[in-house]
Scaffold this motif. Structure first.
Motif, PDB file in Angstrom:
ATOM      1  N   LYS A 786      80.962-119.421  50.591  1.00 24.18           N
ATOM      2  CA  LYS A 786      81.767-120.626  50.488  1.00 24.18           C
ATOM      3  C   LYS A 786      82.357-120.819  49.099  1.00 24.18           C
ATOM      4  CE  LYS A 786      79.280-123.105  54.127  1.00 24.18           C
ATOM      5  NZ  LYS A 786      78.509-124.320  54.477  1.00 24.18           N
ATOM      6  N   ASP A 787      81.790-120.130  48.094  1.00 30.55           N
ATOM      7  CA  ASP A 787      82.323-120.337  46.748  1.00 30.55           C
ATOM      8  C   ASP A 787      83.553-119.476  46.474  1.00 30.55           C
ATOM      9  OD1 ASP A 787      80.788-118.096  46.898  1.00 30.55           O
ATOM     10  OD2 ASP A 787      79.730-118.394  45.019  1.00 30.55           O
ATOM     11  N   PHE A 788      83.931-118.585  47.410  1.00 29.35           N
ATOM     12  CA  PHE A 788      85.168-117.815  47.305  1.00 29.35           C
ATOM     13  C   PHE A 788      86.150-118.314  48.362  1.00 29.35           C
ATOM     14  CE2 PHE A 788      82.432-114.671  45.224  1.00 29.35           C
ATOM     15  CZ  PHE A 788      83.246-114.272  44.173  1.00 29.35           C
ATOM     16  N   LYS A 789      87.415-118.439  47.968  1.00 29.88           N
ATOM     17  CA  LYS A 789      88.468-118.791  48.912  1.00 29.88           C
ATOM     18  C   LYS A 789      89.720-118.013  48.543  1.00 29.88           C
ATOM     19  CE  LYS A 789      90.808-122.660  51.166  1.00 29.88           C
ATOM     20  NZ  LYS A 789      90.962-124.140  51.231  1.00 29.88           N
ATOM     21  N   LEU A 790      90.250-117.248  49.506  1.00 30.92           N
ATOM     22  CA  LEU A 790      91.426-116.429  49.285  1.00 30.92           C
ATOM     23  C   LEU A 790      92.521-116.867  50.256  1.00 30.92           C
ATOM     24  CD1 LEU A 790      92.749-114.011  47.811  1.00 30.92           C
ATOM     25  CD2 LEU A 790      91.848-112.551  49.636  1.00 30.92           C
ATOM     26  N   PHE A 791      93.665-117.245  49.714  1.00 29.26           N
ATOM     27  CA  PHE A 791      94.796-117.641  50.537  1.00 29.26           C
ATOM     28  C   PHE A 791      95.612-116.412  50.931  1.00 29.26           C
ATOM     29  CE2 PHE A 791      93.658-121.263  47.943  1.00 29.26           C
ATOM     30  CZ  PHE A 791      93.654-122.310  48.866  1.00 29.26           C
ATOM     31  N   GLU A 792      96.403-116.546  51.984  1.00 32.32           N
ATOM     32  CA  GLU A 792      97.177-115.408  52.485  1.00 32.32           C
ATOM     33  C   GLU A 792      98.177-114.883  51.468  1.00 32.32           C
ATOM     34  OE1 GLU A 792      98.998-116.220  56.207  1.00 32.32           O
ATOM     35  OE2 GLU A 792      97.118-116.132  57.343  1.00 32.32           O
ATOM     36  N   ASN A 793      98.585-115.716  50.519  1.00 34.76           N
ATOM     37  CA  ASN A 793      99.547-115.266  49.508  1.00 34.76           C
ATOM     38  C   ASN A 793      98.886-114.554  48.328  1.00 34.76           C
ATOM     39  OD1 ASN A 793      98.289-117.355  48.206  1.00 34.76           O
ATOM     40  ND2 ASN A 793     100.170-118.500  47.738  1.00 34.76           N
ATOM     41  N   GLY A 794      97.572-114.383  48.376  1.00 31.80           N
ATOM     42  CA  GLY A 794      96.870-113.636  47.341  1.00 31.80           C
ATOM     43  C   GLY A 794      96.248-114.482  46.262  1.00 31.80           C
ATOM     44  N   THR A 795      96.232-115.795  46.394  1.00 33.23           N
ATOM     45  CA  THR A 795      95.598-116.672  45.408  1.00 33.23           C
ATOM     46  C   THR A 795      94.107-116.778  45.704  1.00 33.23           C
ATOM     47  OG1 THR A 795      97.643-117.936  45.142  1.00 33.23           O
ATOM     48  CG2 THR A 795      95.603-118.972  44.394  1.00 33.23           C
ATOM     49  N   LEU A 796      93.298-116.402  44.719  1.00 32.11           N
ATOM     50  CA  LEU A 796      91.844-116.421  44.876  1.00 32.11           C
ATOM     51  C   LEU A 796      91.266-117.553  44.044  1.00 32.11           C
ATOM     52  CD1 LEU A 796      89.169-114.986  45.860  1.00 32.11           C
ATOM     53  CD2 LEU A 796      89.239-113.738  43.689  1.00 32.11           C
ATOM     54  N   LEU A 797      90.416-118.365  44.661  1.00 29.13           N
ATOM     55  CA  LEU A 797      89.684-119.424  43.970  1.00 29.13           C
ATOM     56  C   LEU A 797      88.199-119.095  44.027  1.00 29.13           C
ATOM     57  CD1 LEU A 797      91.482-122.636  45.325  1.00 29.13           C
ATOM     58  CD2 LEU A 797      91.997-121.325  43.258  1.00 29.13           C
ATOM     59  N   TRP A 798      87.552-119.142  42.876  1.00 23.70           N
ATOM     60  CA  TRP A 798      86.117-118.853  42.818  1.00 23.70           C
ATOM     61  C   TRP A 798      85.434-119.955  42.023  1.00 23.70           C
ATOM     62  CZ3 TRP A 798      83.384-114.585  39.477  1.00 23.70           C
ATOM     63  CH2 TRP A 798      82.032-114.543  39.818  1.00 23.70           C
ATOM     64  N   THR A 799      84.519-120.635  42.692  1.00 22.87           N
ATOM     65  CA  THR A 799      83.689-121.651  42.054  1.00 22.87           C
ATOM     66  C   THR A 799      82.236-121.230  42.224  1.00 22.87           C
ATOM     67  OG1 THR A 799      85.322-123.308  42.728  1.00 22.87           O
ATOM     68  CG2 THR A 799      83.206-124.117  41.909  1.00 22.87           C
ATOM     69  N   ILE A 810      88.829-107.672  48.477  1.00 24.95           N
ATOM     70  CA  ILE A 810      90.095-108.302  48.823  1.00 24.95           C
ATOM     71  C   ILE A 810      90.888-107.332  49.685  1.00 24.95           C
ATOM     72  CG2 ILE A 810      92.243-109.235  47.894  1.00 24.95           C
ATOM     73  CD1 ILE A 810      90.641-109.962  45.372  1.00 24.95           C
ATOM     74  N   LEU A 811      91.218-107.746  50.910  1.00 29.63           N
ATOM     75  CA  LEU A 811      91.905-106.892  51.868  1.00 29.63           C
ATOM     76  C   LEU A 811      93.370-107.313  51.949  1.00 29.63           C
ATOM     77  CD1 LEU A 811      91.212-104.628  54.035  1.00 29.63           C
ATOM     78  CD2 LEU A 811      91.266-106.486  55.695  1.00 29.63           C
ATOM     79  N   ALA A 812      94.264-106.342  51.738  1.00 30.92           N
ATOM     80  CA  ALA A 812      95.702-106.571  51.911  1.00 30.92           C
ATOM     81  C   ALA A 812      96.156-105.770  53.121  1.00 30.92           C
ATOM     82  CB  ALA A 812      96.463-106.142  50.658  1.00 30.92           C
ATOM     83  N   ARG A 813      96.758-106.451  54.115  1.00 35.17           N
ATOM     84  CA  ARG A 813      97.110-105.787  55.371  1.00 35.17           C
ATOM     85  C   ARG A 813      98.577-106.018  55.688  1.00 35.17           C
ATOM     86  NH1 ARG A 813      96.616-107.175  60.851  1.00 35.17           N
ATOM     87  NH2 ARG A 813      95.797-109.228  60.241  1.00 35.17           N
ATOM     88  N   ASN A 814      99.243-104.925  56.024  1.00 34.95           N
ATOM     89  CA  ASN A 814     100.632-104.994  56.453  1.00 34.95           C
ATOM     90  C   ASN A 814     100.658-105.358  57.937  1.00 34.95           C
ATOM     91  OD1 ASN A 814     103.311-104.221  57.401  1.00 34.95           O
ATOM     92  ND2 ASN A 814     103.564-103.206  55.415  1.00 34.95           N
ATOM     93  N   VAL A 815     101.258-106.476  58.264  1.00 33.67           N
ATOM     94  CA  VAL A 815     101.203-106.971  59.632  1.00 33.67           C
ATOM     95  C   VAL A 815     102.077-106.151  60.577  1.00 33.67           C
ATOM     96  CG1 VAL A 815     100.635-109.313  58.917  1.00 33.67           C
ATOM     97  CG2 VAL A 815     103.038-108.639  59.118  1.00 33.67           C
ATOM     98  N   LYS A 816     102.994-105.326  60.044  1.00 34.02           N
ATOM     99  CA  LYS A 816     103.865-104.535  60.902  1.00 34.02           C
ATOM    100  C   LYS A 816     103.223-103.216  61.306  1.00 34.02           C
ATOM    101  CE  LYS A 816     108.384-106.396  59.603  1.00 34.02           C
ATOM    102  NZ  LYS A 816     109.738-106.085  59.076  1.00 34.02           N
ATOM    103  N   ASP A 817     102.770-102.435  60.336  1.00 31.93           N
ATOM    104  CA  ASP A 817     102.203-101.124  60.665  1.00 31.93           C
ATOM    105  C   ASP A 817     100.678-101.135  60.703  1.00 31.93           C
ATOM    106  OD1 ASP A 817     101.433-101.126  57.980  1.00 31.93           O
ATOM    107  OD2 ASP A 817     103.202 -99.978  57.374  1.00 31.93           O
ATOM    108  N   ASN A 818     100.075-102.310  60.387  1.00 33.64           N
ATOM    109  CA  ASN A 818      98.630-102.485  60.488  1.00 33.64           C
ATOM    110  C   ASN A 818      97.857-101.597  59.511  1.00 33.64           C
ATOM    111  OD1 ASN A 818      96.884-104.247  61.748  1.00 33.64           O
ATOM    112  ND2 ASN A 818      96.103-102.674  63.147  1.00 33.64           N
ATOM    113  N   LEU A 819      98.484-101.142  58.434  1.00 34.26           N
ATOM    114  CA  LEU A 819      97.787-100.404  57.394  1.00 34.26           C
ATOM    115  C   LEU A 819      97.226-101.396  56.383  1.00 34.26           C
ATOM    116  CD1 LEU A 819     100.164 -97.371  56.751  1.00 34.26           C
ATOM    117  CD2 LEU A 819      98.041 -97.409  58.065  1.00 34.26           C
ATOM    118  N   ALA A 820      96.073-101.033  55.800  1.00 36.82           N
ATOM    119  CA  ALA A 820      95.386-101.975  54.917  1.00 36.82           C
ATOM    120  C   ALA A 820      94.845-101.248  53.698  1.00 36.82           C
ATOM    121  CB  ALA A 820      94.247-102.682  55.657  1.00 36.82           C
ATOM    122  N   SER A 821      94.738-102.005  52.614  1.00 40.08           N
ATOM    123  CA  SER A 821      94.093-101.556  51.385  1.00 40.08           C
ATOM    124  C   SER A 821      93.048-102.577  51.003  1.00 40.08           C
ATOM    125  CB  SER A 821      95.107-101.398  50.243  1.00 40.08           C
ATOM    126  OG  SER A 821      96.050-100.402  50.530  1.00 40.08           O
TER     127      SER A 821
END
Length: 1202
Positions: A786-799, A810-821
Motif C-alpha cells: 500500500k505504500d507504493f502507488k504507480l499511475f498509468e502515466n509512469g508517476t510513482l509515489l512511495w510513502t 515497474i512494468l511497462a506494457r505496449n497495449v497494441k503488441d502486448n510486449l512488456a519490459s
C-alpha cells in the motif's frame, strides 16, 4: 604490590630447579626460544603441524630480560613502573619449549607437562606484533572490530564487537550503542540478557593510574594461506577440547589484559593478567579463556559484593556461566587455579558460542570471488533477447528448466564454446527479468548458487556489488537478433539482407560460407528435379562448423520417404531421445515432427523441415559474421543491392530477370565433392527450368492459383508442379518467415527513469518514469504494497511505512503488441530518527528483496540501530543496589561505600574521612574522592556547572511533582491456537515491550470477547497502558506514532521464546495481522496538559521547553543568548547574571551587557592620535610650501636676444 612480588620469588626458584631436573638441554651461546606446535597433554599425544619461532613467555611492555639458570629460561616482565615480575616458562607451558642453537645438536624429546602447572597465554605484546590500546581513565572501550564474514553468536550473525577495560567483549546492536558496562548482572547470565557479551573476567577495572595495559591482534585467515602458528594452535585446541572436526578458523581475535588493576587503582592491591581468544570458521564460533598462572591477584576483600562473572550470553537466549559461578568467592577470583575437567588443564575455559550451525553466505561469497575469474573482453557481446516472444524465434536460445530457483518464470539459455553461455529469465508478460552468465550447460547450479551466496541470501549489498563486478548483469542492451535466410519450395531463396529470388538450379550448391576470428561456417544444399516438372527442390543440406575450441562438426539432413528427415552427425546417424532432443559437445538438436533444428555451438542455427517431399530450410547467423559471407544467401551487409555477387566478384543488379538470376546461381555450383558426398543419381548434361513468366502465359491453369492470394512463390510452385498443396505449403512457410522476421525485430517498450529510489520514513517521494515508445501503460508487477502507488502515466509515489521485504518492479506494457519490459530499481528507505542522520550509501538488504535500509549516523545524544534512543545516564548500570534516576544519573553509593554511584568502593585509608556538612549545594551528593588526599567531591545535578553545585546554566530534565497520566489503547486481536489469558497477556506484552521507544507499562485487562467456535478462532480485547516520560521522544511517540507502531508489531510472526522459564506462560502466540481499526485510542494527553505536571525546581529564570525529540527540558536563559556582546552568563539562585567583558575600545554594561561605552583611555588615545596626525600633516604642508617658493625665486627665463 610488594608483597605480591615477594610471594612470586619462590616460584621462580622452584621453576628453575624443575627445569634442571626434567628438561636437560645443551645450551649454546645466545639461544633462541622456539615454540614447537607439537602439543602433548596428559594421555593425549597430538601430531605436529608445524613449527614457528615466538618471543619467549608472555607480553613485553618495555623490555624482556632472559635469565639462564641451570638450563631453564625465565622471562622478567618489566612494567611501566619498572617493577619486574619473573615468570618461569616451564611452570606454565603446555607446548614444548626447546632451545635452538646454531649448531646441529639434536633436541630432546618433549616432556609432558603436568596439568596443575597451568596453561600459558598465547604470545602477546610488541614482540608478537600486537597492538596496544589503553586509556588512562576509569572506563573505556576499544575501537569496533568488523569481521567481513560476521561472527556467529547464539542464533545471530553479529557485525560488530569491541572489548572494554572491564574484561568483556561486547557485540552491540549498532555502531553507536557503545558502553563499557562496568558491573555484571549479580545473578550471572540468565538467557534474558539483552546484551550480547563474552566475559573472560567481568569486573570493574581501573587503568587510570598508569598501570597495566591491553594488547590485541586480529587474524583474518579466510583462504588458509600462510596461516600463523597461533591460529593453527587455536584450531588444534578447539578440535581437541570441543570434539569438533575439521575446524579451520577464518577470523580470530586475541585480547590480553596485562596487569589490569581493580577499581580504584590508587588503593587496591594486585593485578590480573588474562587472555581471551575468539575464533570462527564462519558457521561455528568458540572462545578460549586463558588465565596466567599466578597472574590473577585481585584482592577479594576489596571487592564489595564480589560480582565477578565469567561465561557468555548471546543476547538471544543462548548463554553459559563459568563453572566457577557457583564456587566460593576466593575460587571465583582465582580462575588461573581452576582445573578444567574437560581438558584436564588448569587456567583454561573453552566455550562454544554458536547455538547451531548455519551457513555463512558472506564467507561462501568471498571464497567464490577469490576463485572466480574477471570478465573477459567479450563479456559485452553477451545479451539476452529483450522479450520471451523474441527469444523463442531466436533459435540460438532454448527453453530450459533450471529447478526450483526458477519457479514463477521462464528461461532461455544459449551456450557458446568460445564465449560461454547466458541464461535469461522472463515473466508472465514475456518481460525480461534478469540474465546471468553460465560457463557451461553443466554449471547451472554453481552459477546460481554463487549468485544466491552473494546477492539473494546475503544481507550486505556490498557483496552483491563485488559479485556483479565478476558477473556483470546481463541485459538486452546489446542484443542483436540473428539474421535468418530462407530456402523453401521449388527453391525460393531469401538472402541475409532480405532480397528474394527463385533459383531452380540442379546440383550441389554453396549456400553460404562465413568466418571470423573464432569460428567458420559452411552450408551447402543439394537439389533434384521436382517429379516431372521443369523445376527443382532441395533434397539435402550439409553444415560444417569449425572452432578453435571444438572438433570439426558436420551435420547432414536428407529427405526421407513420407516427409521424414534423416540426420547424420559426423557421418553417424543421430538417435533422438524421448524428448526429441540430442545433445553432445557443441551440438544441440531437436526434432518436432518433420522439423529438425541443429544449433552449432549456439552460434549458427539451421532448421530443416519436410513438406510435400521438399526440404525447406532456414539458417540464422550471428552478428560476428556480418560483412564476412558469400554464396547464394548473399553478402550480409544490410545492402540488398550487392547480394547477387558471383565468385569472380561481378555483381548482378537486384532487378535482373529470372534467366540472369538462374545463370548467377549456377556460378555457385560445387564442381568437386561436396559435404554431401557423391550423388547416386546422374544429372542431365543440361537442365533449363521453366520460369514464372512462361507459366503465366498458360491461362488455363489460373484456377489452380486462386488460393495463393497473389503470392508469386505460391503461384510458381502451384503452376510448375500442378499441385495446389505444394503451393499452399510454400505460402505457409513464407508467412512463417515473415512472422519470424517481424517478431525478431520487434522490441518491447523502453523504461527511462531513476535506477535508485530513496525515501525517508513517512515522507512521500514522487518519481517520474516514461517510455520513448507509444501506447505504453505502467503498472506494478507485484502490486500488494500500500505504500507504493504507480499511475498509468509512469508517476510513482512511495510513502515508506513498512520494512517488510519487497521488490519494486515497474512494468511497462505496449497495449497494441502486448510486449512488456520491467525495471527493478534499487529502493532505499531511511528510518533514522532524523533525516539528516541517513547514510544512503551504507545499506543492508531486507530479506530476499530489492528493499535496502540506510544506515544511520547518530549524534552524541542518540544511539540505537535507527538512532531512535536518546542517551541517558541510566543507559549504563549503576553500582549494584544503587538506583538510577532517568535524566539525572546514579543515586549515592551505599552508606558503607564511597564513589559516584556508578563506581563504589570501600577505601580503608579514607574510612575516617567524611564530607563537611553542606559541602555541596543544591542537593549535590558529596563523596570522598579516590585521590590520595581523600578530598570531598560533589556529584551535581545536571543544571550546575561548578564543582560545588552553586552556579547553574546547563539545561536539565524537569521534576515531575505529580504522577504523569497513562496513555492507554485497546487492541482487538484474533488467534486460533486456543491460547489462555496468561499466554495472550505475555505475548502482547512481549511485542509492546520491544517497540522502538520503550514506554510499555502493563496490560491492565485481557478479556476474551469471542470464544472458539467451529473455526477455532478466538477474539480478545486487550487494554494496554504506556507511561509518559518527560525526557526523550516518548511523548511524541505515544501521541503520534504509537498506533502505527503497534500495527507494525503485530504484522510480524511470533517472536522467539527468549529466556522463558518452564513455569511461565509462553509469549509466542501467533495473532492475525491487525489494522488501524483494531487499535483504538482510549486516553491520551496533549503536550500542554503534560506541562502542568512538571516544574523546573531550583533557580529562578529557568523555563520549560518542549521538542519532539528531546521532550521537556528546563532551559536557562544563559543558553539562549541572555548576555550580549560576549558577556559571560552565570545562573545564580536569584536568576541569570552577566559578567561583561570589555573588548576592543568598548566596555559593555547593563543587565544584559547590552550597552557599549568607549574606554576613557581609548578616547584620549584617539584624541591625541588625531591631533598628532594633524600636526604631522601641517608640518608636511609647510615643508612643501617652502620648497616650492624657493624653487620659484631662483628660476629665470632665458632670452636669447638679451
Amino acid at each position: 604490590m610488594r608483597g605480591t612480588h615477594r610471594r612470586r620469588v619462590p616460584w621462580v626458584f622452584l621453576s628453575c630447579l624443575c627445569s634442571c631436573l626434567l628438561w636437560p638441554v645443551v645450551l649454546a651461546p645466545d639461544p633462541a626460544v622456539t615454540w614447537s606446535s607439537t602439543t602433548i597433554f596428559p594421555g593425549r599425544p597430538t601430531p605436529s603441524s608445524g613449527t614457528s619461532t615466538f618471543p619467549p613467555s608472555t607480553a613485553f611492555l618495555s623490555s624482556t630480560v632472559k635469565t639462564e639458570t641451570s638450563g631453564a629460561i625465565t622471562t622478567s616482565l618489566v612494567t611501566d613502573s619498572m617493577r619486574s615480575t619473573a615468570t618461569p616458562l616451564l611452570s606454565t607451558t603446555v607446548q614444548n619449549l626447546t632451545i635452538s642453537t646454531p649448531s646441529t645438536h639434536p633436541t630432546t624429546a618433549p616432556i609432558p607437562v603436568k596439568p596443575e602447572k597451568g596453561v600459558p597465554l598465547f604470545p602477546y605484546g610488541p614482540h608478537a606484533q600486537d597492538q596496544e590500546f589503553v586509556k588512562r581513565k576509569v572506563d573505556f572501550t576499544s575501537p569496533l572490530f568488523k569481521p567481513q564474514i560476521g561472527f556467529p553468536f547464539g542464533s545471530t550473525l553479529r557485525n560488530f564487537l569491541y572489548f572494554t577495560d572491564n574484561g568483556q567483549i561486547i557485540f552491540p546492536e549498532s555502531e553507536y550503542q557503545i558502553f563499557s558496562y562496568p558491573h555484571p548482572p549479580p545473578g550471572g547470565f540468565s538467557g534474558r540478557d539483552h546484551l550480547a557479551v563474552v566475559a573472560p573476567f567481568w569486573d570493574d577495572a581501573d587503568f587510570s593510574s598508569h598501570q597495566g595495559t591491553i594488547f590485541y591482534k586480529e587474524y583474518e585467515t579466510l583462504y588458509n594461506d600462510n596461516k600463523p602458528l597461533i591460529v593453527q594452535q587455536v584450531e588444534s585446541w578447539i578440535e581437541k577440547f570441543t570434539n569438533t572436526w575439521n575446524y579451520k578458523a577464518k577470523w580470530t581475535l586475541k585480547v590480553t589484559w596485562v596487569n589490569a588493576p581493580a577499581y580504584p587503582a590508587q588503593w587496591t592491591f594486585g593485578t590480573n593478567t588474562y587472555q581471551v581468544i575468539l575464533s570462527t570458521d564462519g558457521t561455528r564460533s568458540f572462545a578460549l579463556f586463558l588465565y596466567q598462572n599466578g597472574g590473577m591477584q585481585w584482592d577479594v576483600t576489596q571487592h564489595p559484593g564480589n560480582w565477578v562473572l565469567m561465561g557468555f550470553s548471546s543476547g538471544d537466549g543462548y548463554h553459559e556461566n563459568s563453572p566457577l559461578t557457583s564456587q566460593p568467592v576466593w575460587q571465583k577470583y582465582r580462575p588461573d587455579q581452576f582445573l578444567n575437567s574437560n581438558s584436564g588443564l588448569r587456567g583454561l575455559q573453552v566455550y562454544q558460542l554458536h547455538k547451531e550451525e548455519r551457513p555463512n553466505y558472506r564467507l561462501r561469497c568471498l571464497q567464490w570471488l577469490r576463485q572466480s575469474q574477471w570478465p573477459s573482453w567479450d563479456w559485452n557481446h553477451i545479451s539476452c533477447p529483450c522479450s520471451w516472444q523474441q527469444g523463442v524465434w531466436d533459435l540460438r536460445f532454448r527453453p530450459t528448466h533450471i529447478g526450483w530457483w526458477g519457479l514463477g518464470s521462464r528461461h532461455l539459455c544459449s551456450f557458446t564454446s568460445w564465449r560461454g553461455g547466458v541464461c535469461c529469465s522472463y515473466g508472465t508478460w514475456g518481460e525480461l527479468l534478469r540474465g546471468w552468465r553460465v560457463q557451461s550447460p553443466w554449471q547451472f547450479e554453481q552459477e546460481l548458487e554463487s549468485q544466491d551466496w552473494c546477492c539473494r541470501w546475503n544481507d550486505q549489498p556490498s557483496f552483491c556489488t563485488l559479485y556483479q563486478q565478476r558477473r556483470p548483469p546481463i541485459s538486452c542492451a546489446g542484443y542483436w537478433p540473428p539474421r535468418p535466410a530462407w530456402m523453401f519450395g521449388d527453391p525460393h531463396i531469401t538472402t541475409l539482407d532480405n532480397a528474394s529470388y527463385t533459383f531452380n538450379g540442379l546440383g550441389d550448391f554453396l549456400l553460404v560460407r562465413a568466418a571470423d576470428g573464432n569460428s567458420s561456417f559452411l552450408l551447402q544444399g543439394r537439389t533434384a528435379q521436382t517429379g516431372s516438372a521443369q523445376a527443382t527442390n532441395f533434397i539435402a543440406f550439409a553444415a560444417q562448423y569449425n572452432s578453435s575450441s571444438l572438433d570439426p562438426i558436420l551435420v547432414q539432413w536428407f529427405l526421407g520417404p513420407n516427409d521424414t528427415v534423416r540426420v547424420q552427425l559426423n557421418n553417424q546417424m543421430v538417435a533422438f531421445g524421448d524428448q526429441g532432443t540430442f545433445n553432445t559437445t557443441g551440438v544441440v538438436m531437436t526434432r518436432n515432427g518433420s522439423l529438425v533444428s541443429a544449433s552449432l555451438d549456439d552460434t549458427v542455427v539451421v532448421s530443416v523441415t519436410a513438406l510435400s517431399n521438399i526440404l525447406h530450410a532456414s539458417c540464422s547467423l550471428p552478428e560476428e559474421y556480418r560483412d564476412r559471407t558469400e554464396g547464394l544467401l548473399g553478402v550480409w551487409n544490410n545492402n540488398p543491392g550487392d547480394d547477387f555477387k558471383m565468385p569472380n566478384g561481378t555483381t548482378l543488379p537486384q532487378q535482373s530477370d529470372e534467366e540472369m538470376l538462374f545463370h548467377y546461381g549456377m556460378t555457385w555450383e560445387i564442381n568437386g565433392t561436396s559435404l554431401l558426398g557423391k550423388r547416386e543419381d546422374p544429372l542431365p548434361s543440361n537442365f533449363t527450368p521453366v520460369f514464372l513468366s512462361q507459366l503465366l502465359k498458360n491461362n488455363s491453369l489460373g484456377n489452380l492459383t486462386s488460393q495463393c492470394n497473389g503470392d508469386e512463390q505460391c503461384i510458381y510452385d502451384t503452376l510448375a508442379t500442378g499441385n495446389t498443396k505444394t503451393g499452399r505449403d510454400t505460402l505457409t512457410f513464407f508467412r512463417r518467415h515473415q512472422q519470424m522476421n517481424h517478431t525478431l525485430n520487434q522490441y518491447p517498450p523502453s523504461i527511462e527513469g531513476p535506477q535508485m529510489v530513496r525515501a525517508y520514513w513517512g515522507n512521500t517521494e514522487r518519481i517520474k518514469y516514461h517510455s520513448s515508445s507509444e501506447d505504453v501503460t505502467f503498472t506494478l508487477r507485484n502490486n500488494y504494497r500500500k505504500d507504493f502507488k504507480l499511475f498509468e502515466n509512469g508517476t510513482l509515489l512511495w510513502t515508506p511505512n513498512s520494512l517488510e521485504p519487497f521488490t519494486l518492479e515497474i512494468l511497462a506494457r505496449n497495449v497494441k503488441d502486448n510486449l512488456a519490459s520491467v525495471l527493478q530499481p534499487q529502493t532505499v528507505v531511511c528510518s533514522c530518527k532524523g533525516e539528516e542522520q541517513c547514510l544512503y550509501n551504507q545499506t543492508r538488504r531486507v530479506g530476499n528483496s530489492s528493499l535496502e535500509v540506510a544506515s544511520c549516523q547518530c549524534d552524541n545524544t542518540t544511539f540505537g540501530q535507527y538512532c531512535e534512543r536518546s542517551k541517558d545516564p541510566c543507559d549504563e548500570q549503576c553500582f549494584p543496589g544503587v538506583k538510577c534516576i532517568p535524566g539525572r544519573g546514579c543515586d549515592p553509593c551505599p552508606p558503607h561505600l564511597t564513589g559516584d554511584g556508578r563506581h563504589c568502593t570501600d577505601l580503608e585509608q579514607c574510612q575516617n574521612k567524611s564530607c563537611p556538612v553542606n559541602y555541596c549545594y543544591n542537593r549535590g551528593h558529596c563523596y570522598i574522592s579516590q585521590t590520595p588526599g581523600c578530598q570531598p567531591t560533589c556529584t551535581c545535578p545536571p543544571a550546575f556547572t561548578d564543582d560545588r553545585c552553586f552556579l547553574a546554566g546547563n539545561n536539565f530534565t524537569p521534576t515531575t511533582y505529580r504522577a504523569f497520566p497513562l496513555r492507554t489503547i485497546e487492541l482487538i486481536l484474533r488467534e486460533e491456537e486456543n491460547a489462555t489469558e496468561a499466554e495472550v497477556n505475555a505475548s502482547v506484552a512481549y511485542r509492546l515491550e520491544n517497540l522502538d521507544v520503550r514506554a510499555f507499562l502493563r496490560n491492565s485487562r485481557v478479556q476474551k470477547i469471542r470464544p472458539a467456535g467451529r473455526n477455532s478462532l478466538q477474539q480478545w480485547s486487550v487494554i494496554s497502558e504506556f507511561q509518559y516520560r518527560p525526557q526523550g521522544p516518548v511523548i511524541h511517540f505515544l501521541n503520534t506514532q504509537l498506533l502505527d507502531a503497534v500495527v507494525e508489531a503485530f504484522l510480524l510472526q511470533a517472536p522467539p521464546e527468549r529466556g522463558r522459564k518452564s513455569d511461565e506462560p509462553r509469549n509466542d502466540v501467533i495473532f492475525y495481522p491487525v489494522s488501524r481499526r483494531d487499535v483504538r485510542n482510549r486516553t491520551a494527553s496533549e503536550v500542554d496538559t503534560l506541562k502542568n505536571y512538571l516544574k523546573c525546581n531550583g533557580y529562578k529564570g529557568y523555563k520549560l521547553v518542549y521538542s519532539p525529540q528531546s521532550g521537556f527540558t528546563c532551559v536557562s536563559p544563559c543558553s539562549e543568548g541572555y548576555c550580549e556582546h560576549g558577556g559571560q552568563c552565570q545562573h545564580w539562585p536569584d536568576g541569570p547574571r552577566c559578567s561583561c567583558k570589555p573588548f576592543s575600545i568598548y566596555s559593555p554594561w547593563g543587565e544584559h551587557c547590552e550597552h557599549l561605552s568607549m574606554k576613557l583611555g581609548a578616547f584620549f588615545g584617539i584624541l591625541f592620535g588625531a591631533l598628532g596626525a594633524l600636526l604631522l600633516l601641517g608640518a608636511l604642508v609647510f615643508v612643501a610650501h617652502r620648497f616650492w617658493c624657493t624653487k620659484t625665486r631662483f628660476s629665470y627665463p632665458l632670452d636669447s636676444e638679451s
